[in-house]
Motif scaffolding. Structure first.
Motif: not given
Length: 309
Positions: A266-278, A145-146, A151-164
């Motif tokens: 419709t409120p949706v729960y925001p699922h994101s994927l977190l990973w390191r690009p390296d 949600t932030a 996020l800490p350096g090196g960690v990335r996040a992308v939204r992958v699913l908005d779940e009603p």
């Protein structure tokens, strides 16, 4: 035991000459002699008898050779177990019953050759983010949600699913026959969610939802899991709960539980994927590509689950 010395010992045994072993290992003959001498000193035996024609294994050297080969094979197996592409892709989900578990099952169906290690022991977003940052896991599904810049350096996040989200009730509940409910209609109803642990991202989401629409989310009583929760809902005319529309739940037919869409908005729960690009694991780009399809249609006028900046 120094594995470089063991490797050098095996090379000399195979080559029969220190000079040829040095060429095979791309080191000097002096280095070969020093490594073998160090191994002999460590073991307290002579491993080679030097002759005019090269180096011949002593009785002790012959006894050591099969064990030395086994040591080098074990070293290779150990390295291979964590080499990118040789170990399973380690992915964190809160629960295998929730939507991210379904996303991973879909990925595995699309990529049956990709090995997965599904982790469920990380109970809050901070722990999951740190595990991604440290390399303990390769990726995590979380509600971020932030803004991503926090996020800490090196960690990335992308939204992958908005779940009603849906309202879950028993057949005696006042709203059980409703085809859909609006969030504002739930004011005054007891929404029972004992699994909302303080400090977790899902508790924060439902706290925000409750504040936005004047709802009462009750987190009292211990969390005994989904089965006791379903038992209580089935028998109660007053209790209801929230679930994601992709949450996998099973209950006996006589419970006659109802899953009612929450709409307008419709409120949706925001699922994101977190990973390191390296992260070099070759299955990680495949997972990201698989999740790159459009998310569910959203109604975000509630302000909940708004996309990351």
């Amino acid at each position: 035991m120094d594995l470089n010395a063991v490797r050098t010992f095996v090379a000399v045994a195979d080559a029969g000459q220190f000079q040829e072993a040095a060429a095979d290992l791309s080191i000097t003959q002096q280095a070969v002699s020093k490594r073998v001498a160090a191994l002999e000193k460590d073991l307290g035996v002579r491993l080679f008898a030097r002759t005019a024609r090269g180096a011949r294994l002593t009785v002790d050297g012959q006894a050591l050779l099969p064990h030395a080969r086994a040591l080098l094979q074990a070293e290779e197996r150990a390295a291979a177990s964590v080499r990118p592409g040789r170990r399973a892709l380690r992915v964190d989900v809160i629960s295998r019953r929730l939507a991210p578990g379904g996303l991973l099952r879909g990925f595995h169906r699309a990529h049956p050759g990709a090995e997965l290690d599904v982790v469920t022991h990380l109970h809050d977003a901070d722990a999951a983010i740190e595990a991604v940052r440290s390399g303990e896991i390769d990726a995590s599904f979380r509600a971020v949600t932030a803004p991503a810049r926090r996020l800490p350096g090196g960690v990335r996040a992308v939204r992958v699913l908005d779940e009603p989200i849906q309202l879950l009730t028993g057949p005696a509940h006042r709203l059980a026959e409703a085809p859909a409910v609006a969030p504002a209609d739930l004011a005054g109803h007891r929404i029972w969610m004992p699994g909302n642990v303080a400090g977790t991202e899902w508790a924060a989401f439902y706290d925000d939802l409750a504040a936005a629409f004047g709802l009462t989310v009750d987190v009292t009583d211990p969390d005994f899991g989904s089965e006791p929760l379903l038992d209580m809902l089935a028998a109660s005319p007053a209790l209801a709960s929230f679930v994601g529309d992709q949450t996998h739940l099973l209950w006996p037919a006589h419970y006659d539980l109802r899953r009612i869409p929450v709409q307008r908005p419709t409120p949706v729960y925001p699922h994101s994927l977190l990973w390191r690009p390296d992260n070099p694991h070759p299955a990680l780009p495949a997972l990201r590509h698989h999740l790159g399809s459009p998310v569910l249609p959203r109604e975000l006028d509630s302000g909940l689950g708004a996309p990351l900046p």
